[in-house]
Structures are given as structure tokens and as C-alpha cells.
Design a protein around this motif. Structure first.
Motif, short mmCIF file in Angstrom:
data_model
loop_
_atom_site.label_atom_id
_atom_site.label_comp_id
_atom_site.label_asym_id
_atom_site.label_seq_id
_atom_site.Cartn_x
_atom_site.Cartn_y
_atom_site.Cartn_z
N VAL A 88 0.83 -1.21 0.00
CA VAL A 88 0.00 0.00 0.00
C VAL A 88 0.86 1.26 0.00
CG1 VAL A 88 -1.60 1.35 1.43
CG2 VAL A 88 -2.06 -1.04 0.96
N LEU A 89 1.98 1.22 0.68
CA LEU A 89 2.82 2.42 0.74
C LEU A 89 3.33 2.85 -0.63
CD1 LEU A 89 4.92 2.06 4.00
CD2 LEU A 89 2.74 3.21 3.63
N SER A 90 3.34 1.95 -1.59
CA SER A 90 3.77 2.31 -2.95
C SER A 90 2.78 3.28 -3.62
CB SER A 90 3.96 1.06 -3.80
OG SER A 90 2.73 0.43 -4.07
N PHE A 91 1.60 3.46 -3.04
CA PHE A 91 0.60 4.37 -3.59
C PHE A 91 0.63 5.75 -2.94
CE2 PHE A 91 -0.91 0.17 -4.62
CZ PHE A 91 -1.32 0.32 -5.94
N SER A 129 -8.32 8.06 -4.51
CA SER A 129 -8.73 7.30 -3.31
C SER A 129 -7.64 6.33 -2.83
CB SER A 129 -10.04 6.56 -3.57
OG SER A 129 -9.89 5.65 -4.64
N THR A 130 -6.88 5.76 -3.75
CA THR A 130 -5.82 4.83 -3.31
C THR A 130 -4.68 5.59 -2.63
OG1 THR A 130 -4.81 4.86 -5.51
CG2 THR A 130 -6.33 3.06 -5.04
N VAL A 157 -12.10 0.65 -1.05
CA VAL A 157 -10.75 0.90 -1.57
C VAL A 157 -9.83 -0.23 -1.11
CG1 VAL A 157 -8.79 2.49 -1.58
CG2 VAL A 157 -11.12 3.38 -1.65
N PHE A 158 -9.99 -0.66 0.13
CA PHE A 158 -9.20 -1.79 0.62
C PHE A 158 -9.42 -3.02 -0.27
CE2 PHE A 158 -9.50 -5.76 3.12
CZ PHE A 158 -8.14 -5.97 3.33
N ASP A 159 -10.67 -3.32 -0.59
CA ASP A 159 -10.97 -4.48 -1.44
C ASP A 159 -10.26 -4.38 -2.78
OD1 ASP A 159 -12.58 -5.51 0.56
OD2 ASP A 159 -14.46 -4.83 -0.37
N GLU A 160 -10.27 -3.22 -3.39
CA GLU A 160 -9.59 -3.02 -4.68
C GLU A 160 -8.09 -3.19 -4.54
OE1 GLU A 160 -10.70 0.89 -5.95
OE2 GLU A 160 -12.83 0.39 -6.07
N LEU A 161 -7.51 -2.58 -3.51
CA LEU A 161 -6.07 -2.69 -3.30
C LEU A 161 -5.66 -4.12 -2.96
CD1 LEU A 161 -5.41 0.62 -1.35
CD2 LEU A 161 -4.44 -0.02 -3.57
#
Length: 73
Positions: A9-12, A20-21, A60-64
Motif C-alpha cells: 500500500v505504501l507504494s501508492f 482514493s488509493t 478501496v481496501f478491497d480493490e487494493l
């Protein structure tokens, strides 16, 4: 999967404010209690549902997590 979801996630971070990401990634980074070594969807989903932070919506969590799973599984 050799990387935790947190590391992925930190890469976003650093994206546009209306992305949103990127907003989700910044919120995860600023949440010092976020489970940094976790890779399990159910555990992370439960954590986010209990925290109920508007900057970390479950959609957003689901997408990520789907992207994370695709890349690292």
C-alpha cells in the motif's frame, strides 16, 4: 507473498489528493497501529471495519487487496 499488504500500500503514497488509493495509503501510513506485517485479508478487513476511518474505506481496501493478491500470490 513476500511483501506485507502494508508495504504494498505504501507504494501508492504521494499521489493526487483526489485519488482514493493515494488517500488510503496516506491514512495507512499515518495509522501507527496498522498491522504492518499482516497479509491475511480477513484480519485486515476486520481491522479496517473496527477502525471505521473515513480515509480508509473498505471498498478501496478491497480493490487494493485484489491488486496485492494478483501481484504477490
Amino acid at each position: 507473498m513476500d511483501r506485507s499488504f502494508y508495504q504494498f500500500v505504501l507504494s501508492f503514497r504521494g499521489g493526487k489528493k483526489d485519488d482514493s488509493t493515494s488517500t488510503f495509503a496516506e491514512a495507512v501510513f499515518n495509522d501507527h497501529s496498522f498491522p504492518k506485517d499482516e497479509k491475511d485479508f480477513d484480519f485486515l478487513s476486520r481491522y479496517l471495519e473496527e477502525k471505521a476511518d473515513p480515509e480508509m474505506p473498505t471498498i478501496v481496501f478491497d480493490e487494493l487487496f485484489a491488486m496485492y493478491k494478483e501481484r504477490f500470490q
